[in-house]
Design a protein around this motif. Structure first.
Motif, PDB file in Angstrom:
ATOM      1  N   GLN A  88       0.815  -1.220   0.000  1.00 63.95           N
ATOM      2  CA  GLN A  88       0.000   0.000   0.000  1.00 63.95           C
ATOM      3  C   GLN A  88       0.845   1.265   0.000  1.00 63.95           C
ATOM      4  N   ILE A 113      -0.665   5.059   2.465  1.00 63.65           N
ATOM      5  CA  ILE A 113      -1.823   5.954   2.540  1.00 63.65           C
ATOM      6  C   ILE A 113      -1.847   6.671   3.881  1.00 63.65           C
ATOM      7  N   VAL A 122      -9.891   8.477   0.698  1.00 56.57           N
ATOM      8  CA  VAL A 122      -9.010   7.339   0.432  1.00 56.57           C
ATOM      9  C   VAL A 122      -8.662   6.588   1.707  1.00 56.57           C
ATOM     10  N   SER A 123      -8.551   7.309   2.822  1.00 59.22           N
ATOM     11  CA  SER A 123      -8.062   6.698   4.070  1.00 59.22           C
ATOM     12  C   SER A 123      -9.166   6.335   5.049  1.00 59.22           C
TER      13      SER A 123
END
Length: 314
Positions: A88, A113, A122-123
């Protein structure tokens, strides 16, 4: 030896005309070579990301990988794109994403992230669950993103990705679907209120209904619904919906019920100012909204503070 060296290209040419895929045996038979040679080269081509494989019963079907050059993909889409490796860590982002996040590539590339402190779109736990649960199939999910300037919605596609060296990763494609969501919500609102208006009878309070429905669109504010008598040039408040504390404070200051009991002189210029907008807007200060008929101005400010914000006239 030359035939063995050229075998990968021959395999790719054979697969090109069989979009549904071929088994190892079928490829070997068509090319006139052994199964072992075909199997060895197909494994290499798979690791290189040039062929895909899927299991059908006991057989493996190989087909050409459908690829778009990543540079073209990044440049010619309006969507936000983030490419992650197996850990990631951010491998690549497109310019649209950088502009949206107000970040540079140096801020993001090589960080996870969490390390990059990316926004919740996104998080968030929902987004991370999609990324962490990604296996072999593409996953699509709608992500809600609350910012200081409003609520936004994105459709996130998480796509399994194979890099040139054979390593696995993930490509995130984020499409802003806020306007689409708002349009659907508005249509549902209009359809529901249209049915309600149709079913109303003479005993129903249409002013109260309108105020309450508007309050669902702008919760936290005071919604004032009034009628304008142009002949007498007065504005009469017919319904007020919102924070009960603010309503109580207002009635305490003016010494009367606000609904149906408050009327203000209004000029034609005032009328134009109140009705010129076709959508909900931030209202003028309460003192101005009441046409300076409720002194002092400080009292009106206290009412607004009790309401937690400005009022929304209708």
């Amino acid at each position: 030896m030359q035939e063995e060296h050229d075998l990968p290209n021959r395999i790719l040419r054979a697969l090109r005309f069989r979009p549904k895929g071929m088994t190892i045996t079928e490829v070997a038979k068509q090319l006139g070579v052994t199964r072992n040679s075909v199997s060895k080269h197909l494994e290499i081509l798979q690791v290189a990301g040039k062929v895909d494989v899927r299991q059908i019963g006991n057989a493996k079907l190989y087909s050409l990988a459908q690829r778009v050059p990543i540079s073209a993909f990044l440049c010619f889409t309006k969507n936000l794109i983030i490419i992650l490796d197996a850990d990631q860590r951010i491998v690549q982002v497109n310019d649209q994403c950088l502009r949206h996040l107000l970040r540079s590539k140096d801020d993001l590339i090589g960080r996870t992230i969490q390390e990059a402190a990316l926004p919740p779109v996104v998080s968030s736990p929902e987004a991370l669950a999609v990324i962490e649960g990604l296996e072999r199939e593409q996953v699509v999910a709608d992500i809600r993103y609350a910012r200081d300037d409003g609520e936004f919605f994105y459709q996130m596609q998480a796509i399994p990705t194979t890099f040139e060296d054979g390593e696995k990763g993930c490509t995130l494609v984020l499409e802003d679907i806020t306007e689409r969501k708002r349009y659907v919500s508005d249509m549902e609102f209009l359809a529901r209120t249209g049915r309600d208006f149709r079913d109303m009878d003479v005993t129903d309070d249409i002013y109260q209904y309108v105020a309450q429905e508007l309050y669902t669109l702008a919760p936290g504010f005071l919604v004032w619904v009034g009628i304008i008598d142009e002949s007498d040039q007065i504005l009469i408040l017919k319904s007020v919906v919102g924070n009960p504390v603010a309503i109580a404070v207002t009635e305490q200051f003016v010494g009367m019920k606000v609904e149906g009991g408050m009327a203000f002189p209004i000029t034609k210029a005032d009328t134009a100012e109140l009705i010129r907008h076709l959508k909900l807007v931030k209202g003028p200060p309460l003192y101005r909204l009441m046409h300076m008929e409720i002194p002092p101005e400080e009292s009106c400010q206290q009412v607004e503070e009790a309401a937690g914000g400005a009022s929304t006239p209708t």
